[in-house]
Design an enzyme around this catalytic site. Structure first.
Site, mmCIF file in Angstrom:
data_model
loop_
_atom_site.group_PDB
_atom_site.id
_atom_site.type_symbol
_atom_site.label_atom_id
_atom_site.label_comp_id
_atom_site.label_asym_id
_atom_site.label_seq_id
_atom_site.Cartn_x
_atom_site.Cartn_y
_atom_site.Cartn_z
ATOM 1 N N THR B 46 0.851 -1.193 0.000
ATOM 2 C CA THR B 46 0.000 0.000 0.000
ATOM 3 C C THR B 46 0.885 1.240 0.000
ATOM 4 O O THR B 46 1.949 1.261 0.612
ATOM 5 C CB THR B 46 -1.025 -0.009 1.156
ATOM 6 O OG1 THR B 46 -1.845 1.164 1.046
ATOM 7 C CG2 THR B 46 -0.379 -0.056 2.526
ATOM 8 N N GLU B 47 0.427 2.265 -0.754
ATOM 9 C CA GLU B 47 1.267 3.423 -1.062
ATOM 10 C C GLU B 47 1.760 4.164 0.174
ATOM 11 O O GLU B 47 2.811 4.812 0.136
ATOM 12 C CB GLU B 47 0.493 4.440 -1.924
ATOM 13 C CG GLU B 47 0.000 3.940 -3.243
ATOM 14 C CD GLU B 47 -1.437 3.455 -3.129
ATOM 15 O OE1 GLU B 47 -1.651 2.387 -2.509
ATOM 16 O OE2 GLU B 47 -2.338 4.119 -3.653
ATOM 17 N N ASN B 48 0.976 4.124 1.243
ATOM 18 C CA ASN B 48 1.360 4.920 2.413
ATOM 19 C C ASN B 48 2.480 4.285 3.234
ATOM 20 O O ASN B 48 2.840 4.811 4.276
ATOM 21 C CB ASN B 48 0.136 5.212 3.289
ATOM 22 C CG ASN B 48 -0.559 3.965 3.778
ATOM 23 O OD1 ASN B 48 -0.673 2.994 3.041
ATOM 24 N ND2 ASN B 48 -1.023 3.976 4.995
#
Lengths: 230, 217
Positions: B46-48
């Site tokens: 996930t990007e975060n």
């Protein structure tokens, strides 16, 4: 020899920020957002700010308080999807918004922190995000220049700091904070726990102390830091 | 959720191969994980700033510092890692992401994707979508075949601002599995109870039909 003590009070640290400042705010959604320092910006009625943050939090939280209080002139961000208020202010022209691809925001900040002038990339080159950006041919391919970002101030939230400013972030609260710590003239950190130098082992440091100017203890977090019940 | 949507999501899950590193976009794609077999060997990103996403947690069990890019409270698995946003997108742009599954407003027959902006109506910013679409090794789209008004979302050309050009490899819809090929859209599979004529009617671009039997999902 001992490492300098950078602890101070929030009121004092925030008081030094002038109106018109460009401020980087750590955080991706709730994790990493320095909600208490944002509240202090509002309380001290800072005006005409340029805010650089991944997102504008949610309506009624974090960055939204700055928007509602009219503190913000310009917002550099990647996504406003959870804050309808921010989208409304943008559409009404009350705030100016510059959108970045998320990884490009990270790289622009990292470049600023690394003393570089910009980043050469092809991200968004075929989209309206690429419009108006300087093109450059490199390695036989067309790319474009994303300019580096720096700020006067970065406000970051750490799980743990030592008094010298060595930092540790928790889980996905790390996000943009280590990058912003490198890219601002003054870096102010609110930390849930402050320990003596050495209590964070050298191998465990996420952001080295020399990047940090001021450390503020926030033993009592506000409700905004809690799990959001949607 | 309708049966057709559930079957679409379950079908998409079967395209995740053992050993892949995968990013599932916000919305329908996030639900693909619920259709993977227990103990399936895959690394979700996930990007975060997390690889090795574990199950989603209810508020009472959640860690306030542990979310996915859509804001859902998630967990870790043995072997998970946290990292900053630059590292997270280095993973995307350097080709380490084997597959991303994304939502769409429109997909064109050349693989152009529009999923971030409807001028005048919806413009929240693209988040990390442009990099996922442009740099994942394989890009799959999960979408209803038509919009709520019944208009086709698979088109000759996108009318909305692009997320990335010529990036989509495969489209899973509630009616069909369709590949983007050099010759345009090619029908690969049909949903239960859907005919070739139905798919043709709901698609806003020419559709190539294979000569042999079409699998049903």
């Amino acid at each position: 020899m001992r490492l300098p003590d950078k602890t101070t009070t929030m009121e004092q640290a925030i008081a030094a920020i002038p109106d018109g400042a460009t401020i980087m705010l750590g955080g991706f959604g709730v994790p990493g957002t320095p909600f208490l320092m944002i509240q202090e910006l509002v309380r001290q009625n800072k005006r005409d700010l340029t805010i650089i943050k991944n997102d504008a939090n949610e309506t009624g939280m974090g960055v939204d308080h700055l928007l509602v209080a009219g503190c913000v002139r310009r917002l550099i961000t990647t996504h406003l999807g959870l804050n309808a208020n921010a989208i409304r202010l943008m559409n009404e022209g009350a705030i100016e918004v510059e959108f970045c691809a998320q990884g490009m925001l990270a790289e622009r900040i990292r470049a600023g922190g690394a003393g570089l002038k910009g980043v050469v990339t092809d991200i968004g080159i075929d989209t309206e995000m690429g419009a108006g950006k300087q093109r450059i041919e490199i390695g036989g391919e067309v790319a474009m220049i994303e300019t580096a970002l720096r700020a006067g101030v970065a406000l970051l939230h750490a799980a743990r700091a030592d008094t010298f400013g060595n930092l540790r972030f928790a889980a996905t609260a790390r996000n943009f904070s280590p990058l912003m710590a490198m890219a601002a003239d003054t870096v102010i950190v609110e930390a849930e726990e402050i320990v003596p130098p050495g209590d964070i082992a050298p191998d465990d440091v996420h952001t080295p102390g020399p990047f940090v100017d001021h450390v503020v203890h926030v033993p009592q977090l506000s409700g905004e830091y809690a799990v959001v019940r949607r | 959720m309708s049966d057709a949507k559930s079957r679409m999501i379950a079908r998409a899950a079967r395209d995740i191969a053992p050993g892949m590193t995968v990013n599932l976009g916000i919305g329908l794609p996030t639900q693909v994980v619920n259709h993977l077999p227990a103990n399936f060997p895959v690394c979700l990103h996930t990007e975060n700033g997390l690889t090795g996403i574990g199950p989603t947690l209810p508020p009472d069990a959640a860690d306030r510092n542990l979310i996915d890019a859509g804001g859902a409270y998630v967990s870790t698995v043995p072997g998970s890692a946290f990292f900053d946003s630059a590292t997270s997108f280095a993973l995307v742009r350097s080709g380490r992401l084997d597959l991303t599954m994304l939502g769409a407003f429109e997909v064109a027959e050349n693989g152009d994707l529009a999923n971030w902006k409807i001028p005048g109506k919806f413009s929240p910013g693209a988040g990390g979508g442009m990099e996922l679409a442009q740099k994942a090794r394989r890009v799959a789209v999960l979408t209803t075949h038509t919009d709520r008004a019944g208009n086709p979302k698979l088109l000759t050309r996108c009318t909305l601002p692009l997320t990335a050009a010529a990036c989509v490899d495969r489209i899973f819809t509630d009616m069909a599995v369709i590949d983007v090929t050099p010759a345009g859209f090619a029908l690969r599979e049909l949903a239960q109870g859907v005919t070739v004529a139905d798919v043709r009617h709901a698609t806003g671009a020419p559709l190539h039909i294979p000569g042999d039997a079409i699998p049903i999902f």
